[in-house]
Design an enzyme around this catalytic site. Structure first.
Site, short mmCIF file in Angstrom:
data_model
loop_
_atom_site.label_atom_id
_atom_site.label_comp_id
_atom_site.label_asym_id
_atom_site.label_seq_id
_atom_site.Cartn_x
_atom_site.Cartn_y
_atom_site.Cartn_z
N LYS A 118 15.27 52.00 21.89
CA LYS A 118 15.73 51.89 23.27
C LYS A 118 17.24 51.98 23.39
CE LYS A 118 11.37 50.72 23.98
NZ LYS A 118 10.33 50.80 22.92
N TRP A 170 3.51 42.08 23.58
CA TRP A 170 3.29 43.50 23.33
C TRP A 170 1.95 43.67 22.61
CZ3 TRP A 170 5.06 46.42 18.53
CH2 TRP A 170 4.95 47.80 18.73
N ALA A 212 13.87 44.29 20.25
CA ALA A 212 13.68 45.71 20.54
C ALA A 212 14.56 46.24 21.66
CB ALA A 212 12.21 45.98 20.88
N ASP A 225 11.36 39.51 17.39
CA ASP A 225 11.23 40.94 17.65
C ASP A 225 12.34 41.32 18.62
OD1 ASP A 225 10.51 43.53 18.19
OD2 ASP A 225 8.48 43.08 18.89
#
Length: 394
Positions: free
Chosen positions: A243, A127, A210, A208
């Site tokens: 999300k 990212w 997400a 991470d």
């Protein structure tokens, strides 16, 4: 003062969104911006979120500050969602943050405060905000190979060959599931191998997370993270609710740190509180309280899980559908990896020139590295999209 400022380079995804909005064509397709979209192209408010917000509206009696670490019940419940029972609670310290990005920023500052000499290693690709924040904070960083463009899968041998150069105390940044931007994920066996490496090399994993629930399901998406958490003395975890709860604009996340002992965890917790005070004082309450209500209420949690599973299954069907249409359009299996990837994204392996051609000739907007948002695919237009991709790819 301001005359000394230099122009900042535009964010490529935001720039792409502006180009899409300015495009006058009626038949255009946005596959760039990373938000979930339903069959109507909308980003819906989830049913359980609506119900929890109504309850909150009816019962909340104050808008006073929350604690410096935020809603600790939210942090606890979100930590359990990610970690299960893999780690004793007294070794876990957490802080509510403004989104997953805020969690990453807090953790990077914690790394810089605790070990300024540590190098943070991140996947190539990753990212874009990962390297951007590292550079902004002046934290040493290096990349490790991850994606095999030829196969569309993880180049695990290359990854492990690169990680051998890590030094004790360095930080290994990993995507918990649904790798962004590639969609190619580590298997559970590979997670186990990386865990063994982390323990032996004395490096600190930083996960991470997400997209939990967008890949193979809530439990499966956390399996690798939990395996690692149970084995390592220290771990860092950034969790986002953008999300899987659809709370993009409410900025809901948590920074979680696992320490070797309860005593060390208390010190870590105090430092997270200090960083919160320095950066934003008190985190926003609304979205975190909504998540806490959902996760603590069996009926709301069940409805949230059901809708999340429906979203996940829908994206998986779109993946398989596009892979099948690309096989027909190209008369080859070179895009079959799209059907095996997981999460919102896949990288198609197109050149920047081919991506531009997709945009200019067909009004199809993808990120320059050919990352597409699977949730933005038109269920009734997969054949047309595949034909366009085949046209620029041939």
């Amino acid at each position: 003062m301001f005359e000394t400022l230099k122009p900042s380079p535009p964010d490529k995804i935001i720039e792409l969104l502006e180009m899409f909005r300015a495009d006058p064509r009626t038949e255009k397709l946005d596959l760039g911006v990373g938000v979930y979209k339903d069959a109507n192209g909308k980003t819906p408010v989830m049913r359980a979120v609506k119900a929890a917000e109504k309850r909150l509206l009816d019962t909340q009696d104050s808008k006073s500050y929350v604690g410096i670490l935020g809603d600790l019940e939210f942090v606890k419940l979100l930590g359990e969602l990610a970690l299960g029972s893999s780690v004793p609670a007294d070794r876990i310290a957490g802080a509510q943050t403004p989104g997953g990005t805020g969690a990453i920023r807090q953790i990077l500052e914690l790394i810089k405060r605790s070990n300024p000499a540590a190098t943070v290693w991140y996947s190539d690709p990753t990212w874009p905000n990962h390297p951007a924040m590292l550079a902004h904070l002046g934290i040493p960083s290096r990349t490790y190979r991850y994606f095999d463009a030829a196969t569309g899968g993880v180049d695990f041998a290359a990854m492990m060959a690169d990680l051998v150069a890590m030094k004790p105390g360095d930080v290994l940044l990993l995507h918990g599931c649904c790798h962004n931007p590639t969609g190619a994920n580590l298997t559970l066996e590979q997670w186990a191998e990386v865990t063994d490496f982390v323990v032996k090399a004395g490096v600190v994993p930083f996960i991470d997370l997400a997209y939990q629930g967008f890949g193979d399901g809530l439990e499966a998406d956390a399996a690798g993270v939990r395996h690692m958490a149970a084995a390592v003395p220290e771990m860092l975890l950034a969790v986002s609710c953008s999300k899987n709860f659809g709370l993009y604009r409410d900025r809901v996340g948590a920074a979680i740190a696992i320490s070797e002992t309860a005593e060390k965890s208390a010190i870590t917790k105090a430092n997270l509180a200090s960083l919160s005070r320095l950066n934003f004082s008190f985190p926003p309450d609304h979205g975190a309280k909504v998540v806490a209500l959902i996760l603590s209420d069996p009926a709301l949690k069940a409805d949230w899980q059901a809708e999340l599973e429906s979203m996940r299954a829908g994206m998986l069907e779109l993946r398989k559908g596009l892979a099948n249409e690309l096989r027909r359009a190209t008369n080859s299996d070179r895009f079959d990896f799209v059907g095996t990837h997981r999460g919102m994204f896949s990288r198609l392996g197109l050149s920047p020139e081919q991506v531009v051609k997709l945009r200019e000739d067909f009004g199809i907007y993808a990120v320059g590295d050919s990352r597409i948002n699977i949730a933005g695919l038109p269920a009734q237009g997969l054949g047309k999209l595949a034909a366009a991709i085949a046209s620029v790819e041939s």
